[in-house]
Design a protein around this motif. Structure first.
Motif, mmCIF file in Angstrom:
data_model
loop_
_atom_site.group_PDB
_atom_site.id
_atom_site.type_symbol
_atom_site.label_atom_id
_atom_site.label_comp_id
_atom_site.label_asym_id
_atom_site.label_seq_id
_atom_site.Cartn_x
_atom_site.Cartn_y
_atom_site.Cartn_z
ATOM 1 N N UNK A 214 0.825 -1.221 0.000
ATOM 2 C CA UNK A 214 0.000 0.000 0.000
ATOM 3 C C UNK A 214 0.857 1.268 0.000
ATOM 4 N N UNK A 215 0.221 2.382 -0.375
ATOM 5 C CA UNK A 215 0.876 3.687 -0.248
ATOM 6 C C UNK A 215 -0.109 4.764 0.226
ATOM 7 N N UNK A 216 -1.300 4.801 -0.379
ATOM 8 C CA UNK A 216 -2.260 5.882 -0.082
ATOM 9 C C UNK A 216 -2.631 6.008 1.400
ATOM 10 N N UNK A 217 -2.808 4.900 2.148
ATOM 11 C CA UNK A 217 -3.169 5.083 3.565
ATOM 12 C C UNK A 217 -2.074 5.762 4.387
ATOM 13 N N UNK A 218 -0.829 5.695 3.902
ATOM 14 C CA UNK A 218 0.247 6.409 4.598
ATOM 15 C C UNK A 218 0.122 7.913 4.337
ATOM 16 N N UNK A 219 -0.261 8.273 3.105
ATOM 17 C CA UNK A 219 -0.455 9.698 2.786
ATOM 18 C C UNK A 219 -1.621 10.249 3.603
ATOM 19 N N UNK A 228 -0.995 16.818 15.660
ATOM 20 C CA UNK A 228 -1.481 16.026 16.797
ATOM 21 C C UNK A 228 -0.789 16.486 18.077
ATOM 22 N N UNK A 229 -1.558 16.659 19.157
ATOM 23 C CA UNK A 229 -0.960 17.223 20.384
ATOM 24 C C UNK A 229 0.097 16.336 21.038
ATOM 25 N N UNK A 230 -0.003 15.027 20.882
ATOM 26 C CA UNK A 230 0.971 14.151 21.572
ATOM 27 C C UNK A 230 1.729 13.197 20.642
ATOM 28 N N UNK A 231 1.084 12.707 19.596
ATOM 29 C CA UNK A 231 1.751 11.737 18.716
ATOM 30 C C UNK A 231 2.635 12.442 17.689
ATOM 31 N N UNK A 232 3.912 12.116 17.707
ATOM 32 C CA UNK A 232 4.856 12.650 16.717
ATOM 33 C C UNK A 232 5.301 11.502 15.816
ATOM 34 N N UNK A 233 5.921 11.828 14.659
ATOM 35 C CA UNK A 233 6.364 10.747 13.768
ATOM 36 C C UNK A 233 7.252 9.702 14.464
ATOM 37 N N UNK A 234 8.056 10.122 15.414
ATOM 38 C CA UNK A 234 8.959 9.169 16.091
ATOM 39 C C UNK A 234 8.189 8.105 16.886
ATOM 40 N N UNK A 235 6.930 8.388 17.210
ATOM 41 C CA UNK A 235 6.164 7.459 18.044
ATOM 42 C C UNK A 235 5.642 6.239 17.290
ATOM 43 N N UNK A 236 5.575 6.294 15.936
ATOM 44 C CA UNK A 236 4.954 5.159 15.257
ATOM 45 C C UNK A 236 5.830 3.907 15.238
ATOM 46 N N UNK A 237 7.093 4.041 15.632
ATOM 47 C CA UNK A 237 7.923 2.832 15.743
ATOM 48 C C UNK A 237 7.805 2.205 17.141
ATOM 49 N N UNK A 238 7.020 2.846 17.999
ATOM 50 C CA UNK A 238 6.768 2.318 19.345
ATOM 51 C C UNK A 238 5.475 1.496 19.296
ATOM 52 N N UNK A 239 5.602 0.194 19.485
ATOM 53 C CA UNK A 239 4.460 -0.708 19.334
ATOM 54 C C UNK A 239 3.315 -0.370 20.293
ATOM 55 N N UNK A 240 3.653 0.122 21.461
ATOM 56 C CA UNK A 240 2.615 0.450 22.440
ATOM 57 C C UNK A 240 1.752 1.613 21.944
ATOM 58 N N UNK A 241 2.405 2.637 21.384
ATOM 59 C CA UNK A 241 1.667 3.798 20.846
ATOM 60 C C UNK A 241 0.775 3.363 19.677
ATOM 61 N N UNK A 242 1.291 2.457 18.845
ATOM 62 C CA UNK A 242 0.516 1.950 17.696
ATOM 63 C C UNK A 242 -0.719 1.201 18.184
ATOM 64 N N UNK A 249 -6.285 6.153 13.637
ATOM 65 C CA UNK A 249 -5.410 6.675 12.580
ATOM 66 C C UNK A 249 -4.971 5.584 11.594
ATOM 67 N N UNK A 250 -5.256 5.850 10.325
ATOM 68 C CA UNK A 250 -4.969 4.916 9.246
ATOM 69 C C UNK A 250 -3.466 4.578 9.139
ATOM 70 N N UNK A 251 -2.623 5.576 9.349
ATOM 71 C CA UNK A 251 -1.171 5.371 9.286
ATOM 72 C C UNK A 251 -0.757 4.288 10.293
ATOM 73 N N UNK A 252 -1.306 4.394 11.502
ATOM 74 C CA UNK A 252 -0.934 3.448 12.563
ATOM 75 C C UNK A 252 -1.545 2.065 12.320
ATOM 76 N N UNK A 257 -0.293 -3.597 10.929
ATOM 77 C CA UNK A 257 -0.321 -4.731 10.003
ATOM 78 C C UNK A 257 1.100 -5.189 9.655
ATOM 79 N N UNK A 258 2.001 -4.228 9.442
ATOM 80 C CA UNK A 258 3.406 -4.563 9.153
ATOM 81 C C UNK A 258 4.010 -5.311 10.348
ATOM 82 N N UNK A 259 3.753 -4.819 11.549
ATOM 83 C CA UNK A 259 4.293 -5.468 12.756
ATOM 84 C C UNK A 259 3.789 -6.905 12.907
#
Length: 320
Positions: A214-219, A228-242, A249-252, A257-259
């Motif tokens: 996929x690509x569009x759901x990331x866009x 977003x007040x608390x979630x930053x890009x660095x947080x999506x590699x943290x499984x707990x935040x995901x 959020x579609x990105x997460x 799914x990747x995880x």
């Protein structure tokens, strides 16, 4: 002819002459043809559609309130039918681990029924468009010869929705539902297809690609997360935040799914996404992904050679 095609691409009611619809066909057969694509009405309409949806979902959760029209309900019913067919077509025993041939049985059912499925979604006075629009639905689920799926197939589904907008079946009021209900449900069904039939990624760049499928759901997902007040890009590699926020959020959802599908360190199996996690803001992530989508998907001959053009998404150049 160009005038007829321009007319059929209009979203205004009842001005489309019935004879203007045509079964879409391939027009990009050699690398030099890519210039025709970039200058085409189809490219302008497709990118305009992607960007309009990108803007409409900005700063909004999947769980927010939005208008759900009768057409959206019919599209969800269509996708439920595709999912039911997966349940009715289990994988077969075969020596090869990937590309289960039962997918071809599933696909042949769609091939036969696509026009009827699309007819059921369209308003009665737009039934003549069903043969044209059904082609994009069939193209959106993968390739039955190679048993693979990739961003070109995903683009066909976006083109399918774009065509429904052009004939007036979907309107501006449906924009949020198109992404949050219809496209999100489409992703669920595609993930089930990918897992059930062990589909190969089409034209995969391995670790150098954003994602296998996929690509569009990331866009659109990064647009949701802008400011977003608390979630930053660095947080999506943290499984707990995901796990905590993927319902919103579609990105997460994509990261989750990747995880589930991949093992080992995230930085190794999803290097491009790992790099994106270092970008300081979601707005910059969103802008970067749009540039990347154009460069890696829409400007790549192996992807666009399969795209089909008709009266609604026309190969004719944009009028000056």
């Amino acid at each position: 002819m160009a005038e007829t095609e321009q007319q059929s691409g209009s979203t205004s009611e009842d001005e489309t002459p019935k004879c203007a619809f045509m079964v879409p066909k391939k027009e990009i057969s050699m690398v030099p043809d890519m210039g025709k694509w970039k200058r085409s009405q189809a490219y302008a309409d497709y990118m305009g559609f992607i960007m309009a949806l990108n803007e409409s979902v900005k700063r909004k959760k999947l769980t927010c309130d939005y208008h759900v029209s009768e057409t959206v309900e019919k599209l969800l019913k269509l996708l439920a039918t595709l999912e039911r067919w997966i349940d009715e077509t289990p994988p077969i025993d075969q020596p090869s681990r990937f590309g289960n041939k039962a997918y071809r049985t599933w696909y042949s059912k769609l091939d036969q029924e696509a026009e009827a499925l699309v007819s059921a979604v369209l308003p009665a006075d737009k039934g003549a468009a069903s043969a044209e629009i059904a082609v994009y639905l069939k193209e959106s689920v993968g390739n039955s010869t190679r048993i693979d799926y990739g961003t070109g197939h995903e683009a066909a589904f976006a083109a399918f929705l774009c065509c429904l907008c052009k004939v007036g079946a979907l309107t501006v009021e449906d924009q949020l539902a198109m992404v949050f209900k219809v496209f999100d449900r489409y992703l669920e069904v595609m993930r089930k297809l990918q897992k059930t039939y062990r589909m190969e990624p089409a034209g995969s760049q391995g670790v150098w690609g954003l994602d296998d499928f996929q690509f569009l759901p990331f866009i659109w997902g990064s647009s949701q997360l802008v400011d977003h007040p608390t979630l930053e890009p660095r947080h999506f590699v943290d499984e707990r935040a995901v796990n905590e926020h993927h319902h919103d959020y579609m990105f997460l959802e994509c990261i989750k799914f990747i995880n589930e599908m991949k093992t080992g360190p995230f930085a190794e199996h999803s290097n491009q996404l790992w790099n994106i996690s270092a970008v300081p803001s979601w707005a910059k992530v969103n802008q970067g992904l749009i540039r990347m989508y154009k460069a890696e998907c829409l400007e790549k001959f192996p992807v666009i050679q399969h795209f089909k053009f008709g009266s609604l998404l026309s190969i004719q150049p944009v009028a000056p």
